[in-house]
Enzyme design. Sequence first.
Site, mmCIF file in Angstrom:
data_model
loop_
_atom_site.group_PDB
_atom_site.id
_atom_site.type_symbol
_atom_site.label_atom_id
_atom_site.label_comp_id
_atom_site.label_asym_id
_atom_site.label_seq_id
_atom_site.Cartn_x
_atom_site.Cartn_y
_atom_site.Cartn_z
ATOM 1 N N GLU A 29 -6.947 -4.107 -9.290
ATOM 2 C CA GLU A 29 -6.198 -3.099 -10.013
ATOM 3 C C GLU A 29 -6.825 -3.041 -11.314
ATOM 4 O O GLU A 29 -7.126 -3.653 -12.072
ATOM 5 C CB GLU A 29 -4.676 -3.580 -10.129
ATOM 6 C CG GLU A 29 -4.141 -3.821 -8.452
ATOM 7 C CD GLU A 29 -2.710 -4.292 -8.719
ATOM 8 O OE1 GLU A 29 -2.145 -4.363 -9.826
ATOM 9 O OE2 GLU A 29 -2.034 -4.503 -7.717
ATOM 10 N N GLU B 118 -1.568 4.742 -6.610
ATOM 11 C CA GLU B 118 0.074 4.517 -6.103
ATOM 12 C C GLU B 118 0.926 5.074 -7.059
ATOM 13 O O GLU B 118 0.633 5.235 -8.128
ATOM 14 C CB GLU B 118 0.158 2.904 -6.017
ATOM 15 C CG GLU B 118 1.321 2.770 -5.748
ATOM 16 C CD GLU B 118 1.637 1.054 -5.284
ATOM 17 O OE1 GLU B 118 0.607 0.249 -5.278
ATOM 18 O OE2 GLU B 118 2.676 0.676 -5.132
ATOM 19 N N ASP C 185 -7.270 -7.963 -1.246
ATOM 20 C CA ASP C 185 -6.695 -7.837 -2.625
ATOM 21 C C ASP C 185 -7.354 -9.173 -3.466
ATOM 22 O O ASP C 185 -7.116 -10.140 -2.916
ATOM 23 C CB ASP C 185 -5.196 -7.654 -2.817
ATOM 24 C CG ASP C 185 -4.867 -6.282 -2.834
ATOM 25 O OD1 ASP C 185 -5.653 -5.363 -3.270
ATOM 26 O OD2 ASP C 185 -3.675 -6.054 -2.634
ATOM 27 N N ASP D 22 -1.983 -7.878 -1.479
ATOM 28 C CA ASP D 22 -1.275 -9.179 -2.364
ATOM 29 C C ASP D 22 0.268 -8.842 -2.138
ATOM 30 O O ASP D 22 1.187 -9.568 -2.520
ATOM 31 C CB ASP D 22 -1.421 -9.411 -3.716
ATOM 32 C CG ASP D 22 -1.423 -8.338 -4.758
ATOM 33 O OD1 ASP D 22 -1.158 -7.124 -4.189
ATOM 34 O OD2 ASP D 22 -1.774 -8.406 -5.953
ATOM 35 N N SER D 23 0.665 -7.674 -1.522
ATOM 36 C CA SER D 23 2.063 -7.479 -1.215
ATOM 37 C C SER D 23 2.537 -8.390 -0.078
ATOM 38 O O SER D 23 3.587 -8.709 0.176
ATOM 39 C CB SER D 23 2.108 -5.709 -0.598
ATOM 40 O OG SER D 23 1.308 -5.821 0.518
ATOM 41 N N LYS E 34 -10.325 -5.258 -3.197
ATOM 42 C CA LYS E 34 -9.489 -4.154 -4.095
ATOM 43 C C LYS E 34 -8.865 -4.966 -5.310
ATOM 44 O O LYS E 34 -8.386 -6.254 -5.099
ATOM 45 C CB LYS E 34 -8.522 -3.801 -3.402
ATOM 46 C CG LYS E 34 -7.538 -2.825 -3.940
ATOM 47 C CD LYS E 34 -6.619 -2.021 -3.211
ATOM 48 C CE LYS E 34 -5.312 -2.488 -2.973
ATOM 49 N NZ LYS E 34 -4.638 -3.062 -4.101
HETATM 50 O O1 KIV Z 1 -0.736 -4.995 -1.870
HETATM 51 C C1 KIV Z 1 -0.703 -3.962 -1.260
HETATM 52 O O2 KIV Z 1 -0.137 -3.671 -0.125
HETATM 53 C C2 KIV Z 1 -1.430 -2.689 -2.157
HETATM 54 C C3 KIV Z 1 -0.875 -1.415 -1.404
HETATM 55 C C4 KIV Z 1 0.597 -1.077 -1.725
HETATM 56 C C5 KIV Z 1 -1.875 -0.324 -1.748
HETATM 57 O O3 KIV Z 1 -2.057 -2.870 -2.892
#
Ligand code: KIV
Length: 275
Positions: A115, A182, A83, A44-45, A113
């Site tokens: 969090e 992280e 994510d 989600d970056s 993924k």
């Molecule tokens: O969203 C992302 O790119 C991430 C990484 C920083 C692990 O969660």
Amino acid sequence: MKNTVLTIKEQKIKGEKISMLTAYDYSTAKLIDEAGINMILVGDSLGNTMLGYEDTISVTMEDMIHHGAAVARGAKNALVVVDMPFMSYQPAVYDAVVNAGRLMKEGRAEAVKLEGGEAVCPQVKAIVDAGIPVCAHLGLTPQSINVFGGHRVQGKTEDAAKKLIADAKAVEEAGAFAVVLECVPAKLAELVTKELSIPTIGIGAGNGCDGQVLVYQDMLGMFSDFTPKFVKRFENIGEIMKNAFAAYDSEVKAGTFPGKEHEYTIADDVLEKLY
Ligand code: KIV
């Protein structure tokens, strides 16, 4: 060879390091895949790197599905992890399963993924029970940036370190196949790695993790809004791109591009009839 959650877990058992990079589009995914990277994270970056937001909070399910499906089309061998965006899993276990299912069905994720630690273990267990592999994410979890009060290293006090270890064990117990760590001290990440049977994937967590992940624009020097200490620039592609854009601009304005070699032809007898 296609990477799966099984081959990723086997890499830990064999002591082979695991590589992971983010990607958000087809052509980048294809390059990363061809380079032999084990896992691609549709992070989600993308809120920061692709959409220009200041954080990941505004990223939607539709964003993740759109970019996930594009990456999946380019990834033949890498395991594609997508994510779960902010508020797609936190409110309720039911929502978490439905949204993880959408990421798999519509976004072609091979794993998702999310969090959090103990607090989201019911979600992790329910998603895995529904047939969807889960990678957990602990330490500096960007969706909780407002709770942390900024980008800070996590797990530095005794209580925080003990909580991180407990969270890591809890997500393993709940069925996660891997855990991203992280921005945590290297020695703590090493300890967590030894305590778990599932792989740890570090980002700003030192060399003792089972694998590493970076945002691809960071490691290529394509994103300069901010550069965390843990980023290593393997190339300065941003500069190369800027120079190429400037060269194109000059040639278009000077009338030297396109050249004869870039043109299509038409037969003279056809052309004559047009005048
Ligand atoms: O969203 C992302 O790119 C991430 C990484 C920083 C692990 O969660």
